[in-house]
Design an enzyme around this catalytic site. Structure first.
Site, short mmCIF file in Angstrom:
data_model
loop_
_atom_site.label_atom_id
_atom_site.label_comp_id
_atom_site.label_asym_id
_atom_site.label_seq_id
_atom_site.Cartn_x
_atom_site.Cartn_y
_atom_site.Cartn_z
N TYR A 61 0.85 -1.20 0.00
CA TYR A 61 0.00 0.00 0.00
C TYR A 61 0.88 1.23 0.00
O TYR A 61 1.81 1.32 0.79
CB TYR A 61 -0.91 0.03 1.24
CG TYR A 61 -2.33 -0.34 0.87
CD1 TYR A 61 -3.04 0.42 -0.04
CD2 TYR A 61 -2.94 -1.45 1.44
CE1 TYR A 61 -4.33 0.07 -0.40
CE2 TYR A 61 -4.23 -1.81 1.08
CZ TYR A 61 -4.92 -1.04 0.15
OH TYR A 61 -6.18 -1.38 -0.21
N GLU A 63 -0.58 4.66 -0.39
CA GLU A 63 -1.47 5.83 -0.54
C GLU A 63 -0.69 7.11 -0.23
O GLU A 63 0.12 7.15 0.70
CB GLU A 63 -2.67 5.69 0.40
CG GLU A 63 -3.76 4.82 -0.20
CD GLU A 63 -4.81 4.40 0.81
OE1 GLU A 63 -4.42 3.84 1.85
OE2 GLU A 63 -6.00 4.62 0.55
N ASP A 212 -6.92 14.88 -24.18
CA ASP A 212 -6.90 13.45 -23.84
C ASP A 212 -6.22 12.74 -25.01
O ASP A 212 -6.84 12.48 -26.05
CB ASP A 212 -8.34 12.95 -23.65
CG ASP A 212 -8.40 11.45 -23.40
OD1 ASP A 212 -7.39 10.76 -23.60
OD2 ASP A 212 -9.49 10.96 -23.04
N THR A 238 -3.94 7.32 -21.51
CA THR A 238 -3.68 5.96 -21.04
C THR A 238 -2.22 5.67 -21.35
O THR A 238 -1.57 6.42 -22.09
CB THR A 238 -4.56 4.93 -21.77
OG1 THR A 238 -4.36 5.08 -23.17
CG2 THR A 238 -6.02 5.10 -21.42
N LYS A 241 -1.65 2.12 -25.02
CA LYS A 241 -2.02 2.04 -26.44
C LYS A 241 -0.74 2.26 -27.26
O LYS A 241 0.14 1.40 -27.21
CB LYS A 241 -3.11 3.06 -26.73
CG LYS A 241 -4.40 2.76 -25.91
CD LYS A 241 -5.52 3.68 -26.25
CE LYS A 241 -6.79 3.27 -25.53
NZ LYS A 241 -7.11 4.12 -24.37
N ARG A 247 -1.40 -1.36 -18.67
CA ARG A 247 -2.75 -0.78 -18.68
C ARG A 247 -2.86 0.23 -17.55
O ARG A 247 -2.72 -0.12 -16.37
CB ARG A 247 -3.74 -1.93 -18.49
CG ARG A 247 -5.19 -1.62 -18.73
CD ARG A 247 -5.93 -2.91 -18.98
NE ARG A 247 -5.55 -3.45 -20.28
CZ ARG A 247 -6.02 -3.00 -21.45
NH1 ARG A 247 -6.94 -2.05 -21.48
NH2 ARG A 247 -5.59 -3.51 -22.57
N1 DSN Z 1 -11.78 1.59 -25.04
C1 DSN Z 1 -10.71 2.39 -25.56
C2 DSN Z 1 -10.60 2.25 -27.04
O1 DSN Z 1 -10.70 1.15 -27.52
O2 DSN Z 1 -10.42 3.24 -27.74
C3 DSN Z 1 -10.79 3.79 -25.15
O3 DSN Z 1 -10.77 3.85 -23.77
#
Ligand code: DSN
Length: 434
Positions: A61, A63, A212, A238, A241, A247
């Site tokens: 933990y 935090e 974003d 994120t 990607k 993730r």
């Molecule tokens: N679900 C994602 C995507 O496939 O673009 C976005 O969060």
């Protein structure tokens, strides 16, 4: 057996204690290894990133933030989190980075709470035109607790920027509604985003600009797509990607006061304990992304996406907006066959070992579970070392399967050919990492 000896030995260890769970994981490993991943938001991480996630960092933990935790024993957690922060700042050229968001949606939630009060208005692109559910969908926190207004694309076929952002209309919407924030950055938009133009509109009305960049983060970090800094006040993303990390999410800013608000909004506002094994894997992934090879990878991602888009266009499909500048494309299937749906195409291609997702195209008359389009992306195939020649083969397979209406025999033949290609281009392994 997989592509990677360390992954295999870890799986053997799990199998010795829990054969049932191990068999499921092994089956998924085989699936990933033997199919072509064209989902634009997915990628294959390196063994170093994968195994950092499986490390002892998960036991703790932590935090709070480095130097100010609510638990003892955080010496090395402070170090790994600072390493991840420093590498994120270097990657994107910004001053402050919060590496704790569990996901992109939670990064967005923290960003919203830092720049808006409940009920405030923000401007964004609606999901059906390429936005995201956390960009104002009614069933999401962003649409329940805030007031979205949406700006349009160019919907007139004759317009030279058909299906691209209509920046004049963005300005009109913003002048009319005076949103507290303007959100740019999308989940299914294949073109360059003009962050400077968005910032000019934000400045005109005194709004925050929130970018974003979840989909294009890797491209932004390597200047293959323009960087949202210094234009955006807050940047969320994120990490899994095009950035090819674990993730998770990330929030960044250049503004000290905003950074304090972001930190408080995320913890204790939105989350409890950070996933420190994921923070550790983010540090490893950001380190990989700082290497020159990662820029070469991102350039090839775009080259491959363009090659796939061209090959599909030559076979009678329509690519929305006429092409792509990034890692993804939206394929309008109805140009090839007006009865073809995204749902059918996704299922038939999956039966052939090609993994995609159905996706609405702008102004799509069909509902989201049917759709007229497929979203395709090149990040994962490029990680496996595939190039333009393979993109042409993939376009051929897609066309064969769809042209035969998902005929079982065709799917089965293509599946075999796909598996043979996948064997030539294995997923990242320790051997490949040298
Ligand atoms: N679900 C994602 C995507 O496939 O673009 C976005 O969060």
């Amino acid at each position: 057996m997989s592509h990677d000896p360390i992954t295999d030995s870890i799986l053997d260890l799990i199998r010795s204690q829990d054969p049932e769970a191990a068999e499921i994981i092994a089956a998924e490993q085989d699936r990933q290894h033997s199919t072509i991943e064209l989902i634009a938001s997915e990628n294959h991480v390196s063994p170093a990133v994968q195994h950092a996630m499986g490390s002892c960092l998960t036991n703790k933990y932590a935090e709070g933030y480095p130097g100010a935790r609510y638990y003892g024993g955080c010496e090395f957690h402070d170090q790994i989190e600072r390493l991840a922060q420093d590498r994120a700042k270097e990657l994107f050229g910004c001053q402050y980075a919060n590496v704790q968001p569990h996901s992109g949606a939670q990064a967005n939630m923290a960003a919203f709470m830092s720049i808006m009060n409940p009920g405030d208005t923000f401007a964004s692109l609606v999901l059906k035109d390429g936005g995201h559910l956390s960009h104002g969908m009614k069933i999401n926190f962003s649409g329940r607790f805030y007031t979205p207004v949406h700006y349009p694309l160019h919907y007139e076929k004759s317009h030279p920027e058909f299906e691209q952002i209509d920046y004049d209309a963005v300005r009109d919407v913003c002048l009319e509604h005076k949103p507290k924030a303007i959100l740019c950055g999308y989940s299914a938009y294949p073109r360059v985003i003009d962050f400077a133009r968005f910032r000019a509109i934000a400045d005109e009305i005194g709004a925050y600009l929130l970018a974003d960049i979840a989909h294009i983060a890797g491209l932004c970090a390597t200047d293959v797509h323009p960087n949202p800094f210094p234009h955006a006040h807050v940047v969320t993303t994120t990490t899994h990607k095009t950035l090819r990390g674990p993730r998770g999410g990330l929030v960044m800013t250049n503004d000290e006061e905003l950074s304090k608000k972001i930190n408080r909004s995320l913890f204790p506002g939105v989350q409890g304990g950070p996933l420190m094994h994921v923070v550790g894997a983010k540090a490893v992934a950001f380190g990989e992304a700082l290497k020159p090879e990662f820029r070469t990878y991102c350039e090839q991602v775009v080259t491959n996406a363009r090659a796939l888009a061209s090959a599909l266009t030559e076979r009678g499909y329509r690519i929305t907006s006429g092409g792509t500048d990034n890692h993804l494309m939206l394929v309008d299937l109805t140009a090839r066959d007006e009865n073809l749906t995204g749902a059918d195409a996704e299922a038939w291609l999956e039966a052939s070992g090609i993994i995609t997702n159905k996706n609405g195209i702008p102004d799509d008359p069909r509902p989201p579970r049917v759709t007229s389009g497929l979203r395709l992306g090149s990040p994962a195939t490029t990680t496996r070392g595939m190039g333009e020649a393979e993109m042409v083969k993939i376009a051929d397979w897609i066309d064969r399967v769809l042209d035969d209406g998902g005929d079982e025999a065709t799917c089965s033949i293509v599946r075999g050919e796909v598996a043979a290609l996948c064997a030539e281009f294995p997923m990242p392994s320790v051997a490949m990492a040298g």
